[in-house]
Design an enzyme around this catalytic site. Structure first.
Site, PDB file in Angstrom:
ATOM      1  N   PRO A 289       0.821  -1.210   0.000  1.00 53.06           N
ATOM      2  CG  PRO A 289       0.153  -0.870   2.215  1.00 53.06           C
ATOM      3  CD  PRO A 289       0.913  -1.825   1.328  1.00 53.06           C
ATOM      4  NE  ARG A 327      -3.455  12.206  -6.367  1.00 45.73           N
ATOM      5  CZ  ARG A 327      -4.762  12.152  -6.283  1.00 45.73           C
ATOM      6  NH1 ARG A 327      -5.426  13.111  -5.702  1.00 45.73           N
ATOM      7  NH2 ARG A 327      -5.404  11.114  -6.743  1.00 45.73           N
ATOM      8  CE1 TYR A 331      -2.508  10.095 -12.301  1.00 43.70           C
ATOM      9  CE2 TYR A 331      -2.170  11.357 -10.298  1.00 43.70           C
ATOM     10  CZ  TYR A 331      -1.723  10.439 -11.227  1.00 43.70           C
ATOM     11  OH  TYR A 331      -0.487   9.870 -11.062  1.00 43.70           O
ATOM     12  CB  CYS A 366       2.138  30.853 -16.889  1.00 44.70           C
ATOM     13  SG  CYS A 366       2.795  32.189 -15.895  1.00 44.70           S
TER      14      CYS A 366
END
Ligand SMILES: *Cc1c(COP(=O)(O)O)cnc(C)c1O
Length: 440
Positions: A289, A327, A331, A366
């Site tokens: 994990p 993230r 995603y 930017c």
């Protein structure tokens, strides 16, 4: 349990007001809860108690040495994907003999270092890699312990970029080819077959895909055990976490309602689904994990720089950017954003009454992809307000970059009533210190 909650309108991590930590170390700042990491580790360890097992923490999720040290002390092993990660584990006083080395592109230097350090297993992803490991082990007159990564072709029902166990992606070896690969490995003088491995993906919130994959591999594990006397079956990582309403229940007073959010991953359900079939195999089980141990244990603290209205849109511009936490851009992942000082209007009140408005929370980089939340219902925020981007403990800092020549953020660890810096903030000077004057 995640030890982030409001106490009298202030967001706490364990027994520390997060405003104090930001005051002391500045923003953007990652803050991790030691108690949360250890609690998650202990709960998984307890759920797997009926099995001879080793939890190998996937270092890539968060590789700060202080985090690794916590897990070393808790008794964890480690799943590494590079020579750099092995170096970090050793720097945290971790034992290479409890490390499995994964990854599709191990280099010569990495393989040689892992051989010298006597890692527990090389998790091999191709026949070409197997040949190469055998050759390098021969030059050192060693036998390399290997496990082959099997691709069970199971749909983990997660984001395509984090799915790894279906036939369409680059990871592992198809089950049909597996016996032939093991036969080849068995003939190699400088290879010792020690296990078999799989990893079907990341942020998997149901127990079923794990159970299906285990069922598919079980007959193969039995055969490998009788033929080659393998010692372990690694079932990979990928257990998902809560990204929505990621505050402790009871104290997470949100001003918006998520409605039909998917159920959170449950350790209990996971163990119920996987422990019985694994116990029947009578072999040591490894789990790997990453996100599950550290994801909900970290936040990214950031300060509001400007509030800007443009037509109908409202933008909250903060001092953290996609270079600090990529993230959302990479995603499209959702992170809760919690004011560190809870606005008075929203206390004890979830959806009505308080002044809320829709806004984009964006960084200074930017790029249009530089956002933490789009059209998010939030309480009115003043300039200088401190925000916590929740559930940022996994795949947060480790993916940070210097894009836009922004120094890497600092990291801090909270433990009970105490907190300390575990990585200092980069300076502008650091940005240029590795660069070299050309001699031409
Ligand atoms: C990334 C990875 C993990 C950890 O994945 P999580 O989703 O963070 O649990 C485990 N094993 C292997 C081989 C990996 O590549």
């Amino acid at each position: 349990m995640h030890f982030f909650y409001y106490r009298d309108g202030h967001l706490y991590c364990e027994d520390v007001d997060l405003a104090r930590v930001a005051e002391k170390f500045g923003t953007p700042l990652y803050v991790y809860s030691a108690g949360t990491i250890l609690d998650h580790y202990a709960r998984l360890d307890a759920a797997l108690a009926p099995l001879d097992h080793l939890i190998c923490y996937a270092v890539k999720a968060n590789s700060n040495r202080a985090i690794l040290k916590l897990l070393v002390d808790a008794g964890a092993g480690f799943d590494i994907v590079s020579g750099g990660e092995l170096h970090r584990v050793i720097a945290a006083a971790g034992d290479p003999a409890r490390c499995t080395f994964a990854g599709v592109g191990k280099t010569r230097e990495e393989i040689e270092s892992a051989l010298e350090q006597r890692v527990y297993s090389f998790n091999v992803e191709s026949e070409a890699e197997l040949d190469y490991i055998n050759r390098l082990a021969r030059t050192k007159n060693l036998r390399a312990p290997i496990a082959v990564r099997a691709n069970p072709d199971v749909d983990p029902r997660t984001h395509e970029y984090v799915s790894t166990g279906s036939h369409e992606n680059k990871f592992g070896i198809a089950l049909g080819q597996l016996p032939a690969v093991y036969e080849r490995a068995a003939k190699m003088r400088n290879v010792e077959i020690v296990g078999v491995q799989m990893h079907i993906g990341s942020q998997i919130t149901e127990a079923e895909p794990f159970a299906i994959a285990i069922k598919k591999l079980a007959p193969i594990v039995r055969e490998l055990k009788s033929k080659y006397d393998i010692k372990f079956f690694s079932i990979g990582g990928g257990m998902g976490i809560i990204y929505r309403r990621a505050l402790d229940s009871g104290s997470g007073q949100w001003w918006h309602d998520h409605g039909g959010e998917p159920a959170a991953f449950s350790v209990r359900d996971y163990a119920d689904a996987i422990v019985p079939p694994l116990r029947d195999l009578g072999i040591r089980i490894l789990v790997e994990p990453g996100r599950f141990l550290v994801g909900n244990a970290g936040v990214l603290l950031t300060r509001v720089l400007y509030v800007k209205k443009s037509g109908q849109k409202k933008f909250v511009i903060v001092d953290a950017g996609m270079n600090d936490l990529i993230r959302p851009a990479l995603y499209h992942s959702y992170h809760e954003i919690a004011p560190v000082k809870q606005p008075v209007t929203s206390r004890n009140n979830s959806t009505s009454g308080g002044r809320v408005a829709k806004m984009d929370v964006v960084g200074p980089v930017c790029e249009s992809g530089d956002f933490f939340a789009l059209d998010r219902e939030m309480p009115e925020l003043d300039e200088d307000a401190l925000l916590a981007v929740m559930s940022a403990g996994a795949y947060g800092f480790v993916m940070a970059s210097n894009y836009n020549s922004r120094p890497l953020p600092a990291e801090a660890l909270v433990r009970g009533e105490t907190f300390s810096l575990i990585r200092k903030r980069q300076t502008w000077e650091d940005l240029v210190s590795d660069e070299i004057e050309p001699e031409c």
